[in-house]
Design an enzyme around this catalytic site. Sequence first.
Site, PDB file in Angstrom:
ATOM      1  N   HIS A 184       0.742  -1.455  -0.218  1.00 15.16           N
ATOM      2  CA  HIS A 184      -0.245  -0.018   0.124  1.00 15.16           C
ATOM      3  C   HIS A 184       1.010   0.969   0.156  1.00 15.16           C
ATOM      4  CE1 HIS A 184      -3.617  -1.918   1.697  1.00 15.16           C
ATOM      5  NE2 HIS A 184      -3.635  -2.316   0.701  1.00 15.16           N
ATOM      6  N   GLU A 187       2.068   3.857   3.137  1.00 15.91           N
ATOM      7  CA  GLU A 187       3.116   2.443   4.103  1.00 15.91           C
ATOM      8  C   GLU A 187       4.020   2.659   3.957  1.00 15.91           C
ATOM      9  OE1 GLU A 187       0.565  -0.676   4.408  1.00 15.91           O
ATOM     10  OE2 GLU A 187      -1.213   0.536   4.244  1.00 15.91           O
ATOM     11  N   HIS A 319       2.844  -4.187   6.951  1.00  9.86           N
ATOM     12  CA  HIS A 319       2.252  -2.715   6.606  1.00  9.86           C
ATOM     13  C   HIS A 319       2.480  -1.756   7.954  1.00  9.86           C
ATOM     14  CE1 HIS A 319      -0.576  -4.532   3.403  1.00  9.86           C
ATOM     15  NE2 HIS A 319      -0.202  -5.640   3.730  1.00  9.86           N
ATOM     16  N   GLU A 392       1.038  -5.355  11.159  1.00 10.25           N
ATOM     17  CA  GLU A 392       0.792  -3.910  10.963  1.00 10.25           C
ATOM     18  C   GLU A 392       1.562  -3.542  11.520  1.00 10.25           C
ATOM     19  OE1 GLU A 392      -1.502  -2.794   8.574  1.00 10.25           O
ATOM     20  OE2 GLU A 392      -2.653  -4.462   7.819  1.00 10.25           O
TER      21      GLU A 392
END
Length: 444
Positions: A184, A187, A319, A392
Amino acid sequence: MRLRNRRDRRVAAALALGIALAVAAPLTAGASQPGRSPAAADPEAVGQYEIRSKSAPSERSAIAATGVSIDEVKPDKLVVSADRSQARELRTLGHELKPLPAPSREPSASAAKVFDFPSADAGYHNYAEATAEIDRLVAAHSAIMHKQVIGKSYEGRDIVAVKVSDNPASDEDEPEVLLTHHQHAREHLTVEMALYLLREFGDDYGKDSRITQAVAGREIWILPDLNPDGGEYDIATGSYRMWRKNTQPNRGSSHRGTDMNRNWDYRWGCCNGSSTSPRDDTYRGAAPESAPEVKVVADFVRGRVVDGKQQITAGIDFHTYSELVLWPYGFTTGDTAPGMTRDDRDAFAAVGRKMAASNGYKPMQSSDLYVTDGSIDDWLWGDQKVFGYTFEMYPSSNRDGGFYPPDEVIERETSRNRDAVLQLIESADCMYRSIGKEQQYCAD
């Protein structure tokens, strides 16, 4: 010294960058304005909103089904990225939305900062700088590192894999570990994670016993940047644009980009866990692997099948943000499903919880947040039987920078994952050891 050299290179590149900006075609997301929600200024731009809600996974899945991305889940609130139309739809569904300020980094007045991070965040590496750093590290540690270009992005940028092994030019009979970064665009901390790992493996090999054993006993594949086009677009104005997708055009639409982490070819589009609209942040693409970057990486992984056996046994896809360790499946709320036995799930959970105990993240099955389909972790397990996790990274909240934490935290937050990554590498020969069933599953 490194920052001074980088500024010199930027000044030297200013003219070329300015020309590139002048001819670059605008996409549908507008540049962020400090202190304002982008969606308040441009109906097609993406902004973040807070929804006060003690939501269950089913309600979060319904919110995600509108095409927004859910960026943060807390016991009493959600943070979502949405354009004005999506925000209106959420309000129609009965949700009360509070606009959050846009990223506050001021763009630099210097043309040298075009296609670069705001000056306050100069510690981050843009694509050219990251490429130069990767090349420097591979050259400095050529005895254990080998770089190869595995394909091209839509705009023609290299997608590279760096192999870390004590015999990087040979294909040894050792468990392989896949570490992927930056699906993404916004990020950016994940690219710094890849650079940190390359530095750690290179600098500590022969000095640190865990690093030395990991390099000697495994073949480690580090893919630092899966979405270079999106990353460059996100910073193209010298400010932040909150861009998530890649930048490929969509036939019949003025909206560009596919959410790469909804484009993998396992249960693609199956379960209301992605969007069919090219406008949306979670648009899954026209077909599985229609994003060229996803196809490149999927072909690379399939290419690691030797004599009918996948050599990659485990992996992490990095991420931001929320500080979570996630494992599959995302397409179903069931702990088990076709292709996922109870022992498989228990091994996933045991290793995931141990890694989370190390880095301080929260461990859970992906669908415990909300349902997604076409994700890399579901594909890695469902199609290739690779134990794939998502990390994450920092921060846990939008209040601490969200997708754009300050560059002062880079070293702290990348090194925070050192032990967890080494744990996975060490477990990669037999993930079922975590549940005491190595004799059943891993005996020769």
